[in-house]
Scaffold this active site. Sequence first.
Site, PDB file in Angstrom:
ATOM      1  N   GLU A   1       0.821  -1.212   0.000  1.00 51.89           N
ATOM      2  CA  GLU A   1       0.000   0.000   0.000  1.00 51.89           C
ATOM      3  C   GLU A   1       0.859   1.268   0.000  1.00 51.89           C
ATOM      4  O   GLU A   1       0.503   2.250  -0.627  1.00 51.89           O
ATOM      5  CB  GLU A   1      -0.979   0.006   1.177  1.00 51.89           C
ATOM      6  CG  GLU A   1      -2.092  -1.033   1.059  1.00 51.89           C
ATOM      7  CD  GLU A   1      -2.972  -0.858  -0.189  1.00 51.89           C
ATOM      8  OE1 GLU A   1      -3.033   0.257  -0.742  1.00 51.89           O
ATOM      9  OE2 GLU A   1      -3.575  -1.857  -0.625  1.00 51.89           O
TER      10      GLU A   1
ATOM     11  N   TYR B   1      -6.233   6.958   4.187  1.00 55.95           N
ATOM     12  CA  TYR B   1      -6.409   5.963   3.130  1.00 55.95           C
ATOM     13  C   TYR B   1      -5.614   4.685   3.436  1.00 55.95           C
ATOM     14  O   TYR B   1      -6.141   3.563   3.397  1.00 55.95           O
ATOM     15  CB  TYR B   1      -5.971   6.560   1.769  1.00 55.95           C
ATOM     16  CG  TYR B   1      -5.649   5.491   0.770  1.00 55.95           C
ATOM     17  CD1 TYR B   1      -6.661   4.886   0.048  1.00 55.95           C
ATOM     18  CD2 TYR B   1      -4.342   5.022   0.621  1.00 55.95           C
ATOM     19  CE1 TYR B   1      -6.385   3.851  -0.819  1.00 55.95           C
ATOM     20  CE2 TYR B   1      -4.056   3.989  -0.234  1.00 55.95           C
ATOM     21  CZ  TYR B   1      -5.083   3.406  -0.956  1.00 55.95           C
ATOM     22  OH  TYR B   1      -4.804   2.378  -1.797  1.00 55.95           O
TER      23      TYR B   1
ATOM     24  N   ASP C   1      -9.702   6.424  -2.842  1.00 56.91           N
ATOM     25  CA  ASP C   1      -8.599   7.030  -3.586  1.00 56.91           C
ATOM     26  C   ASP C   1      -9.226   7.661  -4.835  1.00 56.91           C
ATOM     27  O   ASP C   1     -10.460   7.711  -4.945  1.00 56.91           O
ATOM     28  CB  ASP C   1      -7.508   5.990  -3.915  1.00 56.91           C
ATOM     29  CG  ASP C   1      -7.982   4.923  -4.899  1.00 56.91           C
ATOM     30  OD1 ASP C   1      -9.177   4.925  -5.281  1.00 56.91           O
ATOM     31  OD2 ASP C   1      -7.153   4.086  -5.310  1.00 56.91           O
TER      32      ASP C   1
END
Length: 327
Positions: free
Chosen positions: A46, A129, A147
């Site tokens: 990520e 996020y 996103d």
Amino acid sequence: MKRQQESSRNSDDQRFRERLLTWFDRHKRDLPWRQDRDPYRVWLSEIMLQQTRVEAVREHYLRFLKRFPTIKKLAAAREPSVLAAWSGLGYYRRARMLHAAARKVMGELGGKFPRTSHELRALPGIGRYTAAAIASIAFDEPVAVVDGNVERVLQRLSGRRIGGEDVWRRAQELQALERPGDFNQAMMELGATVCVPRQPKCLLCPVSDLCATRGELPGADKAIRQRKREIHYALDCRGDSVFLVQRPAALRLMPGMWELPEVAITDASSPVHLTLRHSITVTDYRVGVIAGPAPEITNGCWIAKSRLTKLPLTGLARKILRSASII
Ligand code: ADE
């Protein structure tokens, strides 16, 4: 919060969830970080995906993991080795933060990787996020991620210019509570591969009949705000050399980098040799390349083709030279 979510769940949302997850099960990309749900691996992927395309992350991820297979090894490393293993991915601040976070986990947190999005946010480099992505994928926390891809999907689905907190709220309403990590990845994947900014592939979309716009863009969408420009360059090759110009050192944008000489559109009377598209921030360029010399350009140099890959070329120059099979 869970009860409130449940009460606002309607049958269209339920249909959306089921279709999206079935589509994801069948069509998800085979990516190395999807082999398991190890938190270190999910976290690493990520962070790498924050500003980098999936295809570029793929090879760097495996290389990095080979060098630092565990968070313990990463925490024990010296920063220059971490930066070296990050080489080629750019945005090196991410690597520094990753390293600092690994040290925090192994030191202050006694080797216990945080398991909730709330705790994850206390680690360097982890914002809303990333915390939601890791917590949902690795620990099944039913928290939605947003996103740019998810925002576009939700705008098209609703036909409204939702943004900011409203998008997070809508994503959370839609969340599949029983498979939160898959749901989040499926939303991002749909945006990245089907509900793409330009020319969305609605015929392949598993939720097109639930979509208010079928790919039309609500006003706030990026493609609408993008400016369009046309620009021409001259590609002049003689023998084993190509004619390039260096951008002045005083420029704010890409100083000192090499590019093809630009020609005024009115001067571009020679036939266009190739055309391509290039986007820089809010501008979409339609780029025409003419074969032959650029009139009035005197400050350029003939550069041997063999030197080109070692030269700091602008992204667009590299793209043109690649399209013309010169590099
Ligand atoms: N973009 C960022 N993280 C992602 C993931 N886990 N799956 C798909 N796209 C992503």
